[in-house]
Scaffold this active site. Structure first.
Site, PDB file in Angstrom:
ATOM      1  N   GLY A  46      -8.226   9.937   0.413  1.00 23.33           N
ATOM      2  CA  GLY A  46      -9.048   8.829   0.875  1.00 23.33           C
ATOM      3  C   GLY A  46      -8.417   8.170   2.079  1.00 23.33           C
ATOM      4  N   GLN A  51      -6.563   1.371   7.836  1.00 25.99           N
ATOM      5  CA  GLN A  51      -5.413   2.271   7.986  1.00 25.99           C
ATOM      6  C   GLN A  51      -5.337   2.872   9.383  1.00 25.99           C
ATOM      7  OE1 GLN A  51      -6.286   4.361   4.023  1.00 25.99           O
ATOM      8  NE2 GLN A  51      -4.075   4.639   4.322  1.00 25.99           N
ATOM      9  N   CYS A  89       0.102   7.026  -0.730  1.00 26.29           N
ATOM     10  CA  CYS A  89      -0.765   6.489   0.308  1.00 26.29           C
ATOM     11  C   CYS A  89      -0.336   7.043   1.655  1.00 26.29           C
ATOM     12  CB  CYS A  89      -0.676   4.961   0.309  1.00 26.29           C
ATOM     13  SG  CYS A  89      -1.711   4.159   1.538  1.00 26.29           S
ATOM     14  N   LEU A  90      -1.323   7.384   2.479  1.00 26.67           N
ATOM     15  CA  LEU A  90      -1.019   7.890   3.815  1.00 26.67           C
ATOM     16  C   LEU A  90      -0.312   6.844   4.673  1.00 26.67           C
ATOM     17  CD1 LEU A  90      -4.344   9.824   4.491  1.00 26.67           C
ATOM     18  CD2 LEU A  90      -2.118  10.790   3.875  1.00 26.67           C
ATOM     19  N   HIS A 131      -8.203   2.331  -4.934  1.00 26.12           N
ATOM     20  CA  HIS A 131      -7.133   2.321  -3.937  1.00 26.12           C
ATOM     21  C   HIS A 131      -7.691   1.976  -2.556  1.00 26.12           C
ATOM     22  CE1 HIS A 131      -3.294   4.135  -2.232  1.00 26.12           C
ATOM     23  NE2 HIS A 131      -4.080   4.105  -1.166  1.00 26.12           N
ATOM     24  N   GLU A 132      -8.770   2.653  -2.157  1.00 27.22           N
ATOM     25  CA  GLU A 132      -9.322   2.437  -0.821  1.00 27.22           C
ATOM     26  C   GLU A 132      -9.973   1.069  -0.684  1.00 27.22           C
ATOM     27  OE1 GLU A 132      -8.281   4.354   1.451  1.00 27.22           O
ATOM     28  OE2 GLU A 132      -7.556   5.880   0.063  1.00 27.22           O
ATOM     29  N   HIS A 135      -7.468  -1.515   0.024  1.00 28.03           N
ATOM     30  CA  HIS A 135      -7.111  -1.581   1.445  1.00 28.03           C
ATOM     31  C   HIS A 135      -8.008  -2.567   2.189  1.00 28.03           C
ATOM     32  CE1 HIS A 135      -3.946   1.307   2.202  1.00 28.03           C
ATOM     33  NE2 HIS A 135      -4.602   2.284   1.586  1.00 28.03           N
TER      34      HIS A 135
END
Length: 166
Positions: A46, A51, A89-90, A131-132, A135
């Site tokens: 995701g 991000q 996480c990226l 999670h997203e 953000h």
């Protein structure tokens, strides 16, 4: 389409609440296409607009069929059960933490043209939804875990778990 730079957790943009998307135009479509390309290149599950430095409520989540879902102005409208597992996480590369999330989640969102829809996910997809969307509210998974593990530590834990099951 273009690859965007993924910000790391020290960037202040990742700690801000995103504004709703109000214009469903070519600029949004370009952002969504770029998010998809960036996510595919990073091999993630995701990616949220903040991000890549865009403070708008837009995310991409890979569903159970490996399709990329575009979620604009998403909100969780129902959740069920509980799961606990490692999350990464990226924007927090090389770090993992144990996080509790719902087992199932239902999201109401808009598509790239502004049409409302609902989608459900369970297990990893429910985890990704949460999670997203976190953000978009300026939160990272690292706020929900007691400890961050390195890739090496995670590998050791998984190896030890595999030996216990053998």
């Amino acid at each position: 389409m273009a690859l965007r730079t993924i910000l790391n957790d020290s960037d202040p943009a990742l700690h801000k609440v995103c504004r709703p998307v109000t214009q469903f135009d070519g600029k949004l479509h370009d952002l969504l296409d770029d998010l998809k390309e960036t996510l595919a290149n990073a091999n993630g599950a995701g990616l949220a607009a903040p991000q890549v430095g865009i403070l708008r409520r837009a995310v991409i989540v890979v569903d159970a069929n490996d399709q990329m879902l575009e979620l604009i102005n998403p909100e969780i409208i129902a959740q069920e059960g509980e799961q606990e597992g490692f999350e990464g996480c990226l924007s927090v590369p090389g770090r993992w933490g144990v996080v509790k999330r719902p087992k199932k989640a239902k999201v109401r969102a808009q598509d790239r043209n502004g049409n409302f829809f609902e989608v459900e996910g369970e297990d990893i997809v429910a985890r990704c939804f949460c999670h997203e969307i976190d953000h978009l509210d300026g939160h990272l998974f690292s706020e929900l875990t007691d400890r961050l593990y390195t890739n090496e530590e995670l590998d050791e834990l998984m190896e030890a778990e595999g030996e216990e099951q053998a």
